[in-house]
Design an enzyme around this catalytic site. Structure first.
Site, PDB file in Angstrom:
ATOM      1  N   GLY A  74      56.057   1.118  14.609  1.00  0.00           N
ATOM      2  CA  GLY A  74      56.285   1.968  13.447  1.00  0.00           C
ATOM      3  C   GLY A  74      55.148   2.851  13.015  1.00  0.00           C
ATOM      4  N   GLU A 121      54.188  -3.796  18.520  1.00  0.00           N
ATOM      5  CA  GLU A 121      55.017  -3.074  19.495  1.00  0.00           C
ATOM      6  C   GLU A 121      55.187  -1.604  19.144  1.00  0.00           C
ATOM      7  OE1 GLU A 121      58.237  -6.112  19.368  1.00  0.00           O
ATOM      8  OE2 GLU A 121      59.135  -4.765  17.888  1.00  0.00           O
ATOM      9  N   PRO A 122      54.114  -0.847  19.263  1.00  0.00           N
ATOM     10  CA  PRO A 122      54.211   0.567  18.946  1.00  0.00           C
ATOM     11  C   PRO A 122      54.844   1.368  20.084  1.00  0.00           C
ATOM     12  CG  PRO A 122      52.003   0.027  19.674  1.00  0.00           C
ATOM     13  CD  PRO A 122      52.783  -1.237  19.740  1.00  0.00           C
ATOM     14  N   GLY A 123      55.551   2.401  19.716  1.00  0.00           N
ATOM     15  CA  GLY A 123      56.079   3.334  20.706  1.00  0.00           C
ATOM     16  C   GLY A 123      55.463   4.697  20.456  1.00  0.00           C
ATOM     17  N   ARG A 147      65.639  15.582  18.296  1.00  0.00           N
ATOM     18  CA  ARG A 147      65.110  15.156  16.980  1.00  0.00           C
ATOM     19  C   ARG A 147      65.336  16.187  15.867  1.00  0.00           C
ATOM     20  NH1 ARG A 147      60.648  13.755  15.649  1.00  0.00           N
ATOM     21  NH2 ARG A 147      61.191  11.786  14.665  1.00  0.00           N
ATOM     22  N   TYR A 191      67.672  14.519  13.099  1.00  0.00           N
ATOM     23  CA  TYR A 191      66.987  14.041  11.880  1.00  0.00           C
ATOM     24  C   TYR A 191      66.415  15.167  11.041  1.00  0.00           C
ATOM     25  CZ  TYR A 191      66.459  10.067  15.151  1.00  0.00           C
ATOM     26  OH  TYR A 191      66.653   9.087  16.070  1.00  0.00           O
ATOM     27  N   CYS A 220      76.446  24.986  22.870  1.00  0.00           N
ATOM     28  CA  CYS A 220      77.489  25.542  21.998  1.00  0.00           C
ATOM     29  C   CYS A 220      77.661  24.736  20.715  1.00  0.00           C
ATOM     30  CB  CYS A 220      78.798  25.563  22.757  1.00  0.00           C
ATOM     31  SG  CYS A 220      79.249  23.918  23.305  1.00  0.00           S
ATOM     32  N   GLU A 221      76.608  24.607  19.943  1.00  0.00           N
ATOM     33  CA  GLU A 221      76.650  23.890  18.668  1.00  0.00           C
ATOM     34  C   GLU A 221      75.739  24.621  17.696  1.00  0.00           C
ATOM     35  OE1 GLU A 221      77.862  20.579  17.966  1.00  0.00           O
ATOM     36  OE2 GLU A 221      78.407  19.958  19.993  1.00  0.00           O
ATOM     37  N   TYR A 272      60.603   9.648  21.967  1.00  0.00           N
ATOM     38  CA  TYR A 272      61.991   9.911  21.580  1.00  0.00           C
ATOM     39  C   TYR A 272      62.384  11.359  21.886  1.00  0.00           C
ATOM     40  CZ  TYR A 272      60.871   5.578  19.240  1.00  0.00           C
ATOM     41  OH  TYR A 272      60.445   4.301  18.986  1.00  0.00           O
TER      42      TYR A 272
HETATM   43  N1  LLP Z   1      60.034  -2.370  17.545  1.00  0.00           N
HETATM   44  C1  LLP Z   1      61.313  -2.285  17.166  1.00  0.00           C
HETATM   45  C2  LLP Z   1      62.043  -3.515  16.906  1.00  0.00           C
HETATM   46  C3  LLP Z   1      61.924  -1.038  17.008  1.00  0.00           C
HETATM   47  O1  LLP Z   1      63.192  -0.969  16.613  1.00  0.00           O
HETATM   48  C4  LLP Z   1      61.199   0.147  17.274  1.00  0.00           C
HETATM   49  C5  LLP Z   1      61.815   1.463  17.128  1.00  0.00           C
HETATM   50  C6  LLP Z   1      59.858   0.005  17.676  1.00  0.00           C
HETATM   51  C7  LLP Z   1      59.305  -1.261  17.799  1.00  0.00           C
HETATM   52  C8  LLP Z   1      58.995   1.201  17.974  1.00  0.00           C
HETATM   53  O2  LLP Z   1      58.852   2.005  16.878  1.00  0.00           O
HETATM   54  P1  LLP Z   1      57.752   3.158  16.864  1.00  0.00           P
HETATM   55  O3  LLP Z   1      56.417   2.512  16.997  1.00  0.00           O
HETATM   56  O4  LLP Z   1      58.029   4.061  18.005  1.00  0.00           O
HETATM   57  O5  LLP Z   1      57.943   3.833  15.557  1.00  0.00           O
HETATM   58  N2  LLP Z   1      64.665   7.884  17.579  1.00  0.00           N
HETATM   59  C9  LLP Z   1      63.882   7.811  16.362  1.00  0.00           C
HETATM   60  C10 LLP Z   1      63.066   6.538  16.318  1.00  0.00           C
HETATM   61  C11 LLP Z   1      63.877   5.284  16.442  1.00  0.00           C
HETATM   62  C12 LLP Z   1      63.015   4.049  16.431  1.00  0.00           C
HETATM   63  C13 LLP Z   1      63.796   2.849  16.810  1.00  0.00           C
HETATM   64  N3  LLP Z   1      63.031   1.634  16.829  1.00  0.00           N
HETATM   65  C14 LLP Z   1      63.008   9.050  16.269  1.00  0.00           C
HETATM   66  O6  LLP Z   1      63.123   9.926  17.107  1.00  0.00           O
HETATM   67  O7  LLP Z   1      62.241   9.187  15.307  1.00  0.00           O
END
Ligand code: LLP
Length: 402
Positions: free
Chosen positions: A227, A261-263, A300, A304, A329-330, A358
């Site tokens: 997050g 668990e960062p993404g 995105r 969003y 076409c949107e 993402y």
């Molecule tokens: N752990 C869990 C349980 C999650 O559900 C997620 C993201 C993460 C870790 C990683 O989150 P991050 O560090 O990347 O914020 N598609 C959306 C984001 C959806 C996130 C879903 N879960 C966007 O484009 O903003």
């Protein structure tokens, strides 16, 4: 690092995603370092960018993997991430996914409901295995982010409340096919305020103490979720060290490994989506810059209303208001509305920033558009890590209609 977008466009055509792998390592090491006072495991949230080379690059730094489908688990294993660093989360795992996860012997299955826990126990029993589990607690904290990426309130579908979690720990302790080893919470994505994180980790840490004293369950892993926000516009970010310190403070006196668990934090700002101008047109008084990339490549903004900074390569003068749109076409097919850009011409390159997370993973083939090329940059060298899809790729799984 200065990226030569023009050279890459000549070599690989447009649109493309390019990722700076050195930046990804820097982010990983910064976070890992922030937790150095404790045993910690950074488990990259594969959903943010699941290209095998990206996952491997993080695995090579020492990262584990947070996965939300068995497909993601297999990606992580394929690139050599050790099974004991892989976590399987998600609110709706199928029986066959649970079975495979148990057979693959990954670190733990993160369970998100009582019904799912019973199912995991059953599947484990059938396989004569013991399922290592963690439970995702929903601490009912408002993460103060976009509602679509907010997960930590009871109104969201994720996790279970504290009382349910306690019942589940009792069940898991008493059931011969399950072993409770962890606890998990993730309140949302693109977080830019520390306070909600502090609140939630404190709630969950209290629960850990509570189940230790009352239920005699000694958990080994405390997963704080992902997050951490990144810069898209002018956001003030959470300082990584303050973040780690907040988590460590909450865990004072507990002997437990921190999992994070960062993404987005690891890959988001490593990536740029590059597209070229096809045409400009004026409808009434509205100026449109029409580019060869579209919502199917980077959804995105459409989904969003997310802001991504956009620039025209090598041009800054003579700006006016416009919408940057793709060929799909949107009406929702836009990258930005009402932004100021210089006057463009055919073949000008447009860079869309902060697109490493993402972006490609949420791409589709809508309008029978092939997915774009992905390129890695490492030590100043570029490498194609996913080739552009062809028409043959797009129809490969369809039966011919006779
Ligand atoms: N752990 C869990 C349980 C999650 O559900 C997620 C993201 C993460 C870790 C990683 O989150 P991050 O560090 O990347 O914020 N598609 C959306 C984001 C959806 C996130 C879903 N879960 C966007 O484009 O903003």
């Amino acid at each position: 690092m200065a990226i030569n977008f023009k050279e890459l466009a000549e070599k690989y055509q447009t649109p493309y995603y390019v990722y700076d792998f050195d930046y990804i390592s820097k982010q990983y090491n910064e976070l890992k370092d922030a937790f150095k006072a404790r045993k910690s495991l950074i488990s990259y949230a594969v959903k943010a960018n699941s290209n095998l080379s990206v996952v491997k690059h993080l695995g090579d730094q020492g990262s584990g993997a947070d996965c939300v489908s068995i497909g993601e688990v297999k990606r992580a294993l394929k690139v050599g991430i050790a099974k004991y660093k892989i976590i399987f989360s998600g609110v709706g795992k199928t029986d066959s996914e649970i079975k495979e996860a148990l057979e693959l012997d990954i670190l733990m299955i993160n369970v998100e409901s009582e019904a799912e826990l019973h199912r995991v126990a059953l599947v484990a029993k059938e396989l004569a295995k013991i399922a290592r589990i963690s439970i995702r607690v929903n601490p009912n904290v408002d993460p103060k982010t976009h509602p679509y990426i907010s997960t930590g309130l009871h109104e969201n579908k994720f996790g279970v409340d504290i009382d349910t979690a306690k019942r589940m720990y009792i069940f898991a302790k008493n059931n011969e096919s399950t072993e409770p080893i962890g606890i998990h919470c993730h309140i949302g994505s693109q977080l830019t305020e520390l306070e909600p994180i502090k609140e939630s980790v404190n709630i969950v840490a209290d629960l850990v103490r509570n189940i230790k004293s009352a239920l005699k369950i000694d958990l080994s892993f405390f997963d704080v979720g992902g997050g951490l926000g990144i810069v898209y516009d002018d956001e003030t970010l959470i300082n990584t060290y303050d973040y780690a310190q907040t988590v460590l403070d909450a865990l004072f006196g507990l002997d437990i490994t921190v999992v994070c668990e960062p993404g987005r934090f690891l890959v988001g700002n490593s990536g740029t989506f590059v597209t070229k101008v096809l045409y400009e047109k004026i409808n009434g008084s509205k100026r449109f810059v029409i580019v060869d990339g579209a919502m199917n490549d980077l959804i995105r903004p459409s989904l969003y209303d997310a802001y991504h900074k956009i620039e025209v390569l090598d041009k800054t003068e003579d700006t006016s208001d416009c919408n940057v749109v793709g060929p799909v076409c949107e009406s929702g097919d836009f990258f930005a509305k009402n932004i100021k850009l210089p006057k463009t011409e055919n073949n000008d390159l447009i860079t869309i920033h902060s697109a490493g997370a993402y972006g490609f993973t949420m791409a589709s083939n809508y309008n029978t558009r092939g997915k774009v090329a992905e390129i890695a940059l490492e030590d100043g060298k570029d490498k194609l890590i996913r080739r552009r899809e062809t028409f043959e790729d797009l129809i490969a799984h369809e039966e011919e209609y006779l």
